[in-house]
Scaffold this motif. Structure first.
Motif, PDB file in Angstrom:
ATOM      1  N   THR A   1      -1.642  -0.279  -1.431  1.00 30.21           N
ATOM      2  CA  THR A   1      -1.273  -0.575  -0.052  1.00 30.21           C
ATOM      3  C   THR A   1      -2.329  -1.532   0.499  1.00 30.21           C
ATOM      4  O   THR A   1      -3.491  -1.161   0.648  1.00 30.21           O
ATOM      5  CB  THR A   1      -1.247   0.722   0.786  1.00 30.21           C
ATOM      6  OG1 THR A   1      -0.322   1.616   0.181  1.00 30.21           O
ATOM      7  CG2 THR A   1      -0.842   0.427   2.218  1.00 30.21           C
TER       8      THR A   1
ATOM      9  N   ALA B   1       0.164   9.846  -7.266  1.00 33.28           N
ATOM     10  CA  ALA B   1      -0.366  10.110  -5.933  1.00 33.28           C
ATOM     11  C   ALA B   1      -0.067   8.914  -5.031  1.00 33.28           C
ATOM     12  O   ALA B   1       0.457   7.893  -5.474  1.00 33.28           O
ATOM     13  CB  ALA B   1      -1.865  10.351  -6.006  1.00 33.28           C
ATOM     14  N   GLN B   2      -0.446   9.030  -3.745  1.00 31.15           N
ATOM     15  CA  GLN B   2      -0.293   7.941  -2.788  1.00 31.15           C
ATOM     16  C   GLN B   2      -0.991   6.699  -3.319  1.00 31.15           C
ATOM     17  O   GLN B   2      -2.031   6.788  -3.959  1.00 31.15           O
ATOM     18  CB  GLN B   2      -0.937   8.362  -1.472  1.00 31.15           C
ATOM     19  CG  GLN B   2      -0.080   8.045  -0.291  1.00 31.15           C
ATOM     20  CD  GLN B   2      -0.741   8.554   0.983  1.00 31.15           C
ATOM     21  OE1 GLN B   2      -1.815   9.151   0.944  1.00 31.15           O
ATOM     22  NE2 GLN B   2      -0.097   8.314   2.104  1.00 31.15           N
ATOM     23  N   LYS B   3      -0.424   5.541  -3.006  1.00 34.33           N
ATOM     24  CA  LYS B   3      -1.040   4.296  -3.467  1.00 34.33           C
ATOM     25  C   LYS B   3      -2.394   4.107  -2.780  1.00 34.33           C
ATOM     26  O   LYS B   3      -2.507   4.293  -1.586  1.00 34.33           O
ATOM     27  CB  LYS B   3      -0.130   3.114  -3.125  1.00 34.33           C
ATOM     28  CG  LYS B   3       1.122   3.053  -3.962  1.00 34.33           C
ATOM     29  CD  LYS B   3       1.761   1.674  -3.873  1.00 34.33           C
ATOM     30  CE  LYS B   3       2.710   1.554  -2.711  1.00 34.33           C
ATOM     31  NZ  LYS B   3       3.397   0.241  -2.695  1.00 34.33           N
TER      32      LYS B   3
END
Lengths: 358, 358
Positions: free
Chosen positions: B39, B10-12
């Motif tokens: 991030t 998944a997205q960081k």
């Protein structure tokens, strides 16, 4: 809290205070020591006050201790902690509460003195600022009190400008004051450049020297008087009960009276102590001795011990009085029991409470 | 303290930290959350970090909590106090200790790179300052370490300049840093103008932009790297063990792992509470419940309650862990007993200690 000199007709006793002249500490000093009976001497730092009293150069010293909104003055606590044992004889002998009523100070203009009675919507803040319109802004015209999703009930400032503020392009004050006057400044002086200076009274001095009339200071009415500035708005702090507490210090054993000795007022005592951090419960044990003698702890402060990282020195303030020259009384008894429980302790004075009774 | 994402691929996850880039908080964040798996987003204020985690915009936030020399970060404490109930779900889930090694940063000059190996007496400080001599000053030539009656054993700086400092006419840093580097600055840069700025990393940015080479920043080696500055002196702080502790915050109930769960490390817990100030002994009673369950109190902090003047909110940190989803364990039992004794309390998280064992 007036002081009686033991030597009638002798030189006036010196009282040092954290300056400059017209500071809030100066106000506190004047309320405790009338100018006519004492020589009041401003100093540059809180440490100077401690040093002058320790050396005997001053009979008393006045230092800020705590603000009702901003909390303890850590510089003062660290001097009481006295890690280098430079101030072994300093004790607190009195206190003074000074309401911090911030004002906006600037050069009052004769052509707008009438403006005080006006109330038409103005043009303060943002793009619409014009110089010297002589119109007093209203909070509704500034945009700062408009409800938004994140702030559905914006606070309206309780104070209103007494003069046109549109030509103010620069503000000076102590960093703590910005945080205490958020609502007024965000409403009437939004976006105006701010310059931090070392004290609110220094801010007033700088503005007094700037004859352009475009600068203003967040400072006290007392500083306005001393510096010859006009009060552009009065009581601009967010909390109307913003108060600073000052302590009066002396050398231990100095018998000159402070306050109405023998009055039935409440007494306070300040004690510092360190504990063995490796010993579980030593902090709670130390605090428990005060409870045993029904000495209500009114505050606790903690500062780094200065000796070892993550070790602390604790300051407790309690209701009660330690009388010198006797071993009796609950404070003395509690301190005797504290001794074997803590690593080290120090009595830092007992004085009469000046907290206004409600 | 690396973090495992629950959703592979998944997205960081976003981690916010008190910026700017290259701040000590940024260093703490990098040590806890590698850039490659997270991030990292800098914010302008500590409150921004709290807000982003509370809203869910960030999975974790990193804020400064305490410096070994300067004590607690009161802004962070006030956000945990949360008088306006804006951050009800914020809890601490980890900590990070970062050694604060201050360096003097400036534009390194190619014509004096050889100076690093020189050790002849120099001309820093006072009237003898000349621009660009390329000579490294010695502490003995500055006058600052000369014994005087008031300071019979002056402290000598442990760090020495790696470059000629004679052309430095202005210093930039965060106000706290001046007090942490007194000995070095008074020895090698006595009387040089100082400008307070909002952070040590901001100081480095300003100096990087000033191409005259006459300004220097008290900042970190990390900031030198980011801003492309040279290190003119390293480790210039008075106490070599100067350390700042940072806390990692999350939303309560966020199950992502922080640290080696199940390790036998020591745990810490942060609890805040308020007491009825009219009730003698209520503070001591509140603290006694922790002792009863042998929960060693490692620190106490006090801040104004924000509700009424001279009323406080207390923060205690103790050795122990509260596990969510169970009512057992000494921390839960102590909190149950605290409830009727204090006016209000809040569990602010439990996390594994990262204090280096000695």
């Amino acid at each position: 809290m007036s002081e009686e000199s033991g030597e009638k007709g002798a030189q006036k006793p010196v009282v040092t205070f954290l300056g400059p002249v017209a500071s809030y500490t100066h106000q506190a000093t004047l309320s405790a020591f009338p100018n006519s009976t004492h020589t009041l001497t401003p100093t540059t730092t809180i440490e100077d006050v401690f040093a002058s009293v320790q050396s005997g150069a001053a009979a008393r010293g006045v230092v800020p201790f705590e603000n009702s909104s901003n909390g303890s003055v850590v510089f003062t606590l660290d001097l009481f902690a006295d890690v280098q044992a430079k101030y072994p004889d300093i004790v607190v002998c009195a206190e003074s509460y000074v309401p911090v009523q911030h004002c906006l100070l600037g050069h009052a203009r004769s052509d707008q003195q009438h403006a005080t009675s006006l109330s038409s919507p103005g043009n303060a803040g943002g793009a619409g600022r014009r110089a010297g319109t002589g119109v007093i802004p209203s909070p509704l015209s500034s945009g700062a009190v408009t409800p938004t999703p994140s702030i559905p009930n914006p606070t309206k400032p309780t104070a209103r400008p007494l003069s046109d503020l549109s030509r103010i392009t620069k503000l000076y004050s102590h960093p703590q004051a910005w945080g205490q006057c958020k609502v007024f400044l965000n409403t009437y002086l939004k976006g105006v450049e701010r310059q931090d200076v070392s004290s609110t009274s220094r801010a007033a001095q700088i503005v007094a020297e700037d004859e352009s009339g475009e600068s203003a200071a967040v400072s006290s009415a007392f500083a306005a008087e001393v510096c010859g500035l006009g009060v552009l708005a009065r009581g601009i702090e967010d909390r109307v009960d913003n108060t600073t507490r000052f302590l009066v210090i002396k050398r231990r054993g100095d018998g000159r009276a402070d306050g109405k000795d023998g009055a039935d007022g409440e007494w306070k005592t300040l004690v510092s102590f360190t504990v063995d951090h490796a010993n579980p419960g030593s902090l709670a044990h130390s605090l428990a001795v005060f409870e045993k003698y029904e000495l209500n702890l009114t505050s606790i402060n903690t500062r780094p011990s200065g000796v070892e990282n993550w070790n602390y020195i604790f300051f407790v303030e309690l209701k009660g009085r330690r009388e010198e020259g006797t071993l009796d009384g609950p404070v003395n008894e509690a301190l005797r029991e504290l001794d074997p429980v803590c690593r080290s302790w120090r009595w830092l004075g007992s004085w009469e409470s000046r907290l206004p009774q409600r």
